[in-house]
Design an enzyme around this catalytic site. Structure first.
Site, PDB file in Angstrom:
ATOM      1  N   CYS A  45       1.100  34.398  -2.737  1.00 34.96           N
ATOM      2  CA  CYS A  45       0.683  34.546  -4.132  1.00 34.96           C
ATOM      3  C   CYS A  45       1.466  33.619  -5.048  1.00 34.96           C
ATOM      4  O   CYS A  45       0.920  33.090  -6.028  1.00 34.96           O
ATOM      5  CB  CYS A  45       0.865  35.994  -4.586  1.00 34.96           C
ATOM      6  SG  CYS A  45      -0.112  37.178  -3.640  1.00 34.96           S
ATOM      7  N   THR A  46       2.738  33.411  -4.750  1.00 36.67           N
ATOM      8  CA  THR A  46       3.563  32.519  -5.564  1.00 36.67           C
ATOM      9  C   THR A  46       2.975  31.107  -5.566  1.00 36.67           C
ATOM     10  O   THR A  46       2.886  30.456  -6.608  1.00 36.67           O
ATOM     11  CB  THR A  46       5.012  32.505  -5.035  1.00 36.67           C
ATOM     12  OG1 THR A  46       5.558  33.826  -5.160  1.00 36.67           O
ATOM     13  CG2 THR A  46       5.879  31.528  -5.806  1.00 36.67           C
TER      14      THR A  46
END
Length: 217
Positions: A45-46
């Site tokens: 997700c980062t």
């Protein structure tokens, strides 16, 4: 209730990193991308949030707003964005919704309807890996759902948006692997007679149901 293409995107009010967000009001007369994540401070997700920040000017050009969502409080989002900027080289430049009570996730059928709020791991939230493209009419135009292990291709989201906007403006379809500028397909709902009127420059017929024409401007 399951969300389907063509349904009205459920409206909601939620807190975000840019203040209280009333979804339909926030969209206004623009298009919107709502994309969700299982958990803050997770690796895949980062990378996605950082890439979307770099890509956001392209969505801006297309009259499209971008908003992220994660099942964590806004206070965690504000801490996470520092990590994203540090590791991905780009500051998050769009709102991130805090959905710790799973309200939006359940509205959009991202998670099991019986899921409970409270401390949750990324695995608990594995299904919250969705993309919704919403039109100015507040209808869902497209959806993508990915597993936790596979990072999404936001270049494809942009390509899909281009196709949807082209269809909305000119009522054409796009063939496999279409890119902006490529030939498009005349839908079967358009007769040859009407197609000749609409495209006086001519079009290419491979089969009565398969007709190509230069992409309209």
């Amino acid at each position: 209730m399951a969300i389907r293409i063509g349904d009205e995107a459920p409206d909601f009010t939620a807190e975000s990193t840019e203040g209280t967000l009333h979804f339909h009001e926030w969209i206004g007369d623009k298009w919107a991308i709502l994309f969700s994540h299982p958990k803050d401070f997770t690796p895949v997700c980062t990378t996605e949030l950082g890439y979307m920040a770099r890509l956001k000017p392209e969505f801006d050009k297309r009259n499209t707003k971008v908003v992220g969502l994660s099942i964590d409080p806004v206070s965690d989002h504000r801490k996470w964005v520092g990590d994203i900027e540090e590791t991905q080289g780009c500051a998050v430049n769009y709102p991130l919704i805090g959905d710790e009570n799973l309200v939006v996730a359940k509205l959009y059928d991202m998670i099991h309807p019986n899921a409970s709020a409270g401390p949750r791991t990324a695995v608990d939230n594995a299904t919250v890996r969705s993309v919704f493209i919403v039109g100015p009419d507040k209808k869902v135009k497209a959806m993508l759902v990915y597993p936790m292990s596979a990072g999404r291709n936001f270049d494809e989201v942009l390509r899909l948006l281009d196709s949807l906007q082209l269809n909305a403006k000119h009522t054409v379809a796009t063939p496999v692997n279409w890119r902006p500028g490529d030939e498009v397909i005349i839908p079967t709902s358009v007769s040859d007679e009407d197609a000749h009127k609409k495209y006086p420059q001519g079009f290419k017929t491979l089969k009565p149901y398969l007709r190509y024409v230069d992409q309209p401007e």
